[in-house]
Design a protein around this motif. Structure first.
Motif, PDB file in Angstrom:
ATOM      1  N   ASP A 130       0.839  -1.194   0.000  1.00  0.00           N
ATOM      2  CA  ASP A 130       0.000   0.000   0.000  1.00  0.00           C
ATOM      3  C   ASP A 130       0.871   1.240   0.000  1.00  0.00           C
ATOM      4  O   ASP A 130       2.041   1.195   0.348  1.00  0.00           O
ATOM      5  N   LYS A 131       0.290   2.359  -0.334  1.00  0.00           N
ATOM      6  CA  LYS A 131       1.022   3.629  -0.281  1.00  0.00           C
ATOM      7  C   LYS A 131       1.516   3.847   1.150  1.00  0.00           C
ATOM      8  O   LYS A 131       0.759   3.757   2.096  1.00  0.00           O
ATOM      9  N   GLY A 132       2.787   4.103   1.279  1.00  0.00           N
ATOM     10  CA  GLY A 132       3.369   4.347   2.596  1.00  0.00           C
ATOM     11  C   GLY A 132       3.755   3.082   3.335  1.00  0.00           C
ATOM     12  O   GLY A 132       4.430   3.129   4.345  1.00  0.00           O
ATOM     13  N   ASP A 133       3.330   1.934   2.878  1.00  0.00           N
ATOM     14  CA  ASP A 133       3.679   0.670   3.528  1.00  0.00           C
ATOM     15  C   ASP A 133       4.214  -0.261   2.451  1.00  0.00           C
ATOM     16  O   ASP A 133       3.468  -0.837   1.688  1.00  0.00           O
ATOM     17  N   HIS A 134       5.511  -0.381   2.386  1.00  0.00           N
ATOM     18  CA  HIS A 134       6.144  -1.103   1.290  1.00  0.00           C
ATOM     19  C   HIS A 134       6.415  -2.546   1.648  1.00  0.00           C
ATOM     20  O   HIS A 134       7.547  -2.953   1.851  1.00  0.00           O
ATOM     21  N   GLY A 135       5.385  -3.324   1.759  1.00  0.00           N
ATOM     22  CA  GLY A 135       5.518  -4.751   1.986  1.00  0.00           C
ATOM     23  C   GLY A 135       4.975  -5.192   3.330  1.00  0.00           C
ATOM     24  O   GLY A 135       4.705  -4.401   4.219  1.00  0.00           O
ATOM     25  N   ASN A 136       4.789  -6.491   3.466  1.00  0.00           N
ATOM     26  CA  ASN A 136       4.300  -7.082   4.701  1.00  0.00           C
ATOM     27  C   ASN A 136       5.517  -7.499   5.515  1.00  0.00           C
ATOM     28  O   ASN A 136       6.200  -8.450   5.194  1.00  0.00           O
ATOM     29  N   ASN A 137       5.799  -6.780   6.577  1.00  0.00           N
ATOM     30  CA  ASN A 137       6.979  -7.024   7.393  1.00  0.00           C
ATOM     31  C   ASN A 137       6.699  -7.936   8.575  1.00  0.00           C
ATOM     32  O   ASN A 137       7.595  -8.207   9.366  1.00  0.00           O
ATOM     33  N   HIS A 138       5.496  -8.413   8.747  1.00  0.00           N
ATOM     34  CA  HIS A 138       5.110  -9.159   9.937  1.00  0.00           C
ATOM     35  C   HIS A 138       5.276 -10.670   9.800  1.00  0.00           C
ATOM     36  O   HIS A 138       5.470 -11.352  10.795  1.00  0.00           O
ATOM     37  N   ILE A 139       5.199 -11.185   8.611  1.00  0.00           N
ATOM     38  CA  ILE A 139       5.276 -12.634   8.423  1.00  0.00           C
ATOM     39  C   ILE A 139       6.737 -13.052   8.283  1.00  0.00           C
ATOM     40  O   ILE A 139       7.439 -12.611   7.375  1.00  0.00           O
ATOM     41  N   ARG A 140       7.178 -13.916   9.203  1.00  0.00           N
ATOM     42  CA  ARG A 140       8.564 -14.386   9.182  1.00  0.00           C
ATOM     43  C   ARG A 140       8.658 -15.858   8.778  1.00  0.00           C
ATOM     44  O   ARG A 140       9.658 -16.290   8.232  1.00  0.00           O
ATOM     45  N   SER A 141       7.617 -16.626   9.065  1.00  0.00           N
ATOM     46  CA  SER A 141       7.622 -18.038   8.681  1.00  0.00           C
ATOM     47  C   SER A 141       6.202 -18.495   8.376  1.00  0.00           C
ATOM     48  O   SER A 141       5.237 -17.925   8.871  1.00  0.00           O
ATOM     49  N   ILE A 142       6.132 -19.534   7.557  1.00  0.00           N
ATOM     50  CA  ILE A 142       4.844 -20.107   7.167  1.00  0.00           C
ATOM     51  C   ILE A 142       4.922 -21.606   7.398  1.00  0.00           C
ATOM     52  O   ILE A 142       5.853 -22.259   6.929  1.00  0.00           O
ATOM     53  N   VAL A 143       3.958 -22.136   8.143  1.00  0.00           N
ATOM     54  CA  VAL A 143       3.796 -23.578   8.298  1.00  0.00           C
ATOM     55  C   VAL A 143       2.369 -23.872   7.875  1.00  0.00           C
ATOM     56  O   VAL A 143       1.417 -23.488   8.555  1.00  0.00           O
ATOM     57  N   MET A 144       2.216 -24.510   6.739  1.00  0.00           N
ATOM     58  CA  MET A 144       0.908 -24.731   6.150  1.00  0.00           C
ATOM     59  C   MET A 144       0.373 -26.112   6.532  1.00  0.00           C
ATOM     60  O   MET A 144       1.075 -27.103   6.383  1.00  0.00           O
ATOM     61  N   PRO A 145      -0.857 -26.174   7.010  1.00  0.00           N
ATOM     62  CA  PRO A 145      -1.436 -27.479   7.347  1.00  0.00           C
ATOM     63  C   PRO A 145      -1.671 -28.331   6.100  1.00  0.00           C
ATOM     64  O   PRO A 145      -1.820 -27.791   4.996  1.00  0.00           O
ATOM     65  N   ASN A 146      -1.708 -29.632   6.274  1.00  0.00           N
ATOM     66  CA  ASN A 146      -1.903 -30.539   5.133  1.00  0.00           C
ATOM     67  C   ASN A 146      -3.290 -30.448   4.521  1.00  0.00           C
ATOM     68  O   ASN A 146      -3.531 -31.013   3.457  1.00  0.00           O
ATOM     69  N   SER A 147      -4.194 -29.727   5.142  1.00  0.00           N
ATOM     70  CA  SER A 147      -5.526 -29.548   4.564  1.00  0.00           C
ATOM     71  C   SER A 147      -5.493 -28.616   3.349  1.00  0.00           C
ATOM     72  O   SER A 147      -6.373 -28.657   2.500  1.00  0.00           O
ATOM     73  N   VAL A 148      -4.455 -27.774   3.231  1.00  0.00           N
ATOM     74  CA  VAL A 148      -4.351 -26.819   2.121  1.00  0.00           C
ATOM     75  C   VAL A 148      -3.951 -27.551   0.845  1.00  0.00           C
ATOM     76  O   VAL A 148      -2.947 -28.252   0.817  1.00  0.00           O
ATOM     77  N   VAL A 149      -4.760 -27.383  -0.192  1.00  0.00           N
ATOM     78  CA  VAL A 149      -4.479 -28.029  -1.480  1.00  0.00           C
ATOM     79  C   VAL A 149      -4.227 -27.019  -2.600  1.00  0.00           C
ATOM     80  O   VAL A 149      -3.698 -27.375  -3.640  1.00  0.00           O
ATOM     81  N   THR A 150      -4.603 -25.753  -2.401  1.00  0.00           N
ATOM     82  CA  THR A 150      -4.466 -24.727  -3.431  1.00  0.00           C
ATOM     83  C   THR A 150      -3.908 -23.444  -2.823  1.00  0.00           C
ATOM     84  O   THR A 150      -4.361 -23.015  -1.767  1.00  0.00           O
ATOM     85  N   ILE A 151      -2.944 -22.842  -3.548  1.00  0.00           N
ATOM     86  CA  ILE A 151      -2.426 -21.534  -3.151  1.00  0.00           C
ATOM     87  C   ILE A 151      -2.601 -20.600  -4.335  1.00  0.00           C
ATOM     88  O   ILE A 151      -2.120 -20.864  -5.432  1.00  0.00           O
ATOM     89  N   GLY A 152      -3.311 -19.499  -4.111  1.00  0.00           N
ATOM     90  CA  GLY A 152      -3.622 -18.546  -5.170  1.00  0.00           C
ATOM     91  C   GLY A 152      -2.462 -17.653  -5.550  1.00  0.00           C
ATOM     92  O   GLY A 152      -1.479 -17.509  -4.818  1.00  0.00           O
ATOM     93  N   GLU A 153      -2.597 -17.009  -6.689  1.00  0.00           N
ATOM     94  CA  GLU A 153      -1.576 -16.126  -7.250  1.00  0.00           C
ATOM     95  C   GLU A 153      -1.201 -15.014  -6.270  1.00  0.00           C
ATOM     96  O   GLU A 153      -2.067 -14.400  -5.651  1.00  0.00           O
ATOM     97  N   GLU A 154       0.095 -14.786  -6.118  1.00  0.00           N
ATOM     98  CA  GLU A 154       0.654 -13.721  -5.279  1.00  0.00           C
ATOM     99  C   GLU A 154       0.191 -13.800  -3.823  1.00  0.00           C
ATOM    100  O   GLU A 154       0.146 -12.789  -3.118  1.00  0.00           O
ATOM    101  N   ALA A 155      -0.134 -14.984  -3.331  1.00  0.00           N
ATOM    102  CA  ALA A 155      -0.661 -15.149  -1.981  1.00  0.00           C
ATOM    103  C   ALA A 155       0.252 -14.568  -0.910  1.00  0.00           C
ATOM    104  O   ALA A 155      -0.208 -13.971   0.062  1.00  0.00           O
TER     105      ALA A 155
END
Length: 66
Positions: free
Chosen positions: A13-38
């Motif tokens: 967003d304007k004034g906020d250049h990126g998501n600085n809060h997410i450091r790691s991702i652990v995805m559960p096995n229930s996830v089967v699809t990941i959308g574009e630019e997620a």
């Protein structure tokens, strides 16, 4: 959760250049699809563990992650 929607964690967003809060991702096995630019512009992303059951990966999921 079976799907991570398009741009779900994308942040550029304007004034906020990126998501600085997410450091790691652990995805559960229930996830089967990941959308574009997620997770695009997650600037501090250090580690990712994807679901073993993913059947569809869209384009640019981790675009501009450092």
């Amino acid at each position: 959760v079976v799907e991570i929607k398009r741009s779900a964690f994308h942040k550029w967003d304007k004034g906020d250049h990126g998501n600085n809060h997410i450091r790691s991702i652990v995805m559960p096995n229930s996830v089967v699809t990941i959308g574009e630019e997620a997770f695009s512009f997650c600037l501090n992303l250090e580690s990712v563990k994807l679901s073993e059951c993913i059947t569809e990966l869209s384009e640019s999921i981790f675009y501009h992650c450092i």
